[in-house]
Motif scaffolding. Structure first.
Motif, PDB file in Angstrom:
ATOM      1  N   THR A 168       0.854  -1.182   0.000  1.00  0.00           N
ATOM      2  CA  THR A 168       0.000   0.000   0.000  1.00  0.00           C
ATOM      3  C   THR A 168       0.894   1.238   0.000  1.00  0.00           C
ATOM      4  O   THR A 168       1.788   1.364   0.844  1.00  0.00           O
ATOM      5  CB  THR A 168      -0.910   0.007   1.240  1.00  0.00           C
ATOM      6  N   TRP A 202     -10.433  -4.259   0.101  1.00  0.00           N
ATOM      7  CA  TRP A 202      -9.021  -4.476   0.366  1.00  0.00           C
ATOM      8  C   TRP A 202      -8.900  -5.316   1.632  1.00  0.00           C
ATOM      9  O   TRP A 202      -9.594  -5.066   2.614  1.00  0.00           O
ATOM     10  CB  TRP A 202      -8.293  -3.149   0.575  1.00  0.00           C
ATOM     11  N   LYS A 239      -2.949   0.293  -3.791  1.00  0.00           N
ATOM     12  CA  LYS A 239      -2.413  -1.011  -3.392  1.00  0.00           C
ATOM     13  C   LYS A 239      -1.921  -1.679  -4.660  1.00  0.00           C
ATOM     14  O   LYS A 239      -2.716  -2.084  -5.518  1.00  0.00           O
ATOM     15  CB  LYS A 239      -3.507  -1.837  -2.715  1.00  0.00           C
TER      16      LYS A 239
END
Length: 303
Positions: A168, A202, A239
Motif C-alpha cells: 500500500t 481491500w 495497493k
C-alpha cells in the motif's frame, strides 16, 4: 481421418468422455462449457460423424464416438511422443511457442525476458498474447499460460513460479497521510483501486489479525501501472504489486502506508495442458522463465 483430426479438439472430446459430461470436462480443462461444446461440434463436423448425443439433461456417446474414444488416449500420447522426438533428436530446441500472459506481467517483464530467451535459443520463435484464464489454453490454442492464482480446480498442470505481495503506497505529501495508523483510517482517505472481478474490497493482515475494507475509490483503473502513476501524482492511496512499488519507494517518490499490515500473497503460476504436452522448446522457456522470476523476486526488482 488423421488429415482432418484436430488434436486439441480430440483432447477436449477425450475429456468429455472420461469425465461423463460437458460441464465436468469444462471444469477439468479450466475452460468455458461453451468452448468445450464447440470443440466437440467442430470435431464432429471435421469427421462427418456424430460423436455425442446430448440433450439438456444428459449425454450419450455414439458408437462412432466410442470407437474414437477408445483410441483417443493412444493418439494423443503418440502425438506428444512424436512432438518430443522432433525436438529432442540431438539438436537445439526449435519451433514456435504461443504463450498467454497477464497484461501487467507482459508490460513490465515479458519484453526483456523474451529477448534473453531468444538470445539463448535462437531457433525458437515465440508469440505472447494477453490472457487471464486457464481456459484460454484450449480456446486460444496456447502452449502454456502464465497466471496469478488462486487457480480453479482442473486437470491442467500448474507450476508455481513465485509468491508475490502487494504494498500500500501513496505520495509522501498526500494530505492526511500522517493520520493513517490502522487500515480503517483509510476510509477517510482518497483511494485508488484496480478492481478484480468488480470486488471493491481491500484485505489487510497483521499476524492473526485481518481487516477487510469495503472501499469506495475516487479513481479506478484497469492497470496496476496506471494506479501507480496516479499515486505518484498524489491522486490517493493505492495497493500495487511490491515489484512495482519498491523502486519508487527506494527513490523517495512513494512511501509505504501501514507497513505492519500486509495484503494476502498472490502466487504466480505457469499452466499447461499436461505433462505430455511439454515439448523441448516449452521446457527451455519454462527454465528461463522460472530462473528469471525467482532471481528477480529475491532481489526485489522487475524481471
Amino acid at each position: 481421418m488423421d488429415n482432418d483430426l484436430d488434436l486439441t479438439a480430440l483432447r477436449v472430446f477425450h475429456s468429455v468422455v472420461r469425465s461423463g459430461s460437458f460441464s465436468a470436462a469444462a471444469r477439468d480443462l479450466g475452460a468455458p462449457r461453451s468452448t468445450v461444446a464447440k470443440r466437440v461440434t467442430d470435431l464432429e463436423a471435421s469427421l462427418g460423424v456424430r460423436l455425442v448425443e446430448r440433450t439438456t439433461r444428459s449425454m450419450r456417446v455414439t458408437t462412432e464416438g466410442e470407437v474414437l474414444a477408445s483410441r483417443a488416449e493412444r493418439l494423443l500420447a503418440d502425438a506428444a511422443d512424436l512432438r518430443r522426438r522432433l525436438t529432442d533428436a540431438g539438436q537445439a530446441p526449435r519451433g514456435h511457442l504461443r504463450i498467454g500472459v497477464p497484461d501487467l506481467f507482459e508490460q513490465i517483464t515479458m519484453g526483456r525476458l523474451a529477448a534473453r530467451f531468444r538470445a539463448r535459443y535462437p531457433e525458437i520463435t515465440a508469440e505472447f498474447v494477453t490472457s487471464r484464464q486457464p481456459g484460454d489454453l484450449i480456446e486460444d490454442e496456447l502452449d502454456a499460460i502464465i497466471i496469478f492464482g488462486p487457480l480453479p480446480e482442473s486437470n491442467l498442470v500448474a507450476r508455481r513460479l513465485v509468491t508475490g505481495s502487494m504494498t500500500t503506497v501513496a505520495a509522501p505529501d498526500l494530505p492526511g497521510l500522517d493520520t493513517v495508523h490502522h487500515p480503517r483510517d483509510l476510509m477517510r482517505m482518497p483511494v485508488i483501486d484496480v478492481p478484480q472481478h468488480w470486488i471493491r474490497q481491500w484485505v489487510f493482515q497483521r499476524g492473526e489479525e485481518e481487516e477487510v475494507l469495503r472501499i469506495t475509490p475516487v479513481l479506478s483503473f484497469g492497470s496496476m501501472l496506471t494506479a501507480r502513476d496516479a499515486a505518484l501524482e498524489g491522486g490517493g492511496v493505492a495497493k500495487i504489486p511490491t515489484i512495482l512499488a519498491r523502486p519508487e519507494i527506494e527513490a523517495g517518490h512513494l512511501v509505504e502506508v501501514l507497513p505492519d499490515w500486509q495484503g494476502p500473497a498472490k502466487d504466480l503460476f505457469v499452466v499447461f495442458p499436461s505433462a505430455r504436452s511439454v515439448t523441448t522448446r516449452l521446457r527451455a522457456f519454462l527454465d528461463v522463465l522460472s530462473g528469471a522470476v525467482q532471481d528477480a523476486a529475491a532481489e526485489g526488482r522487475p524481471v
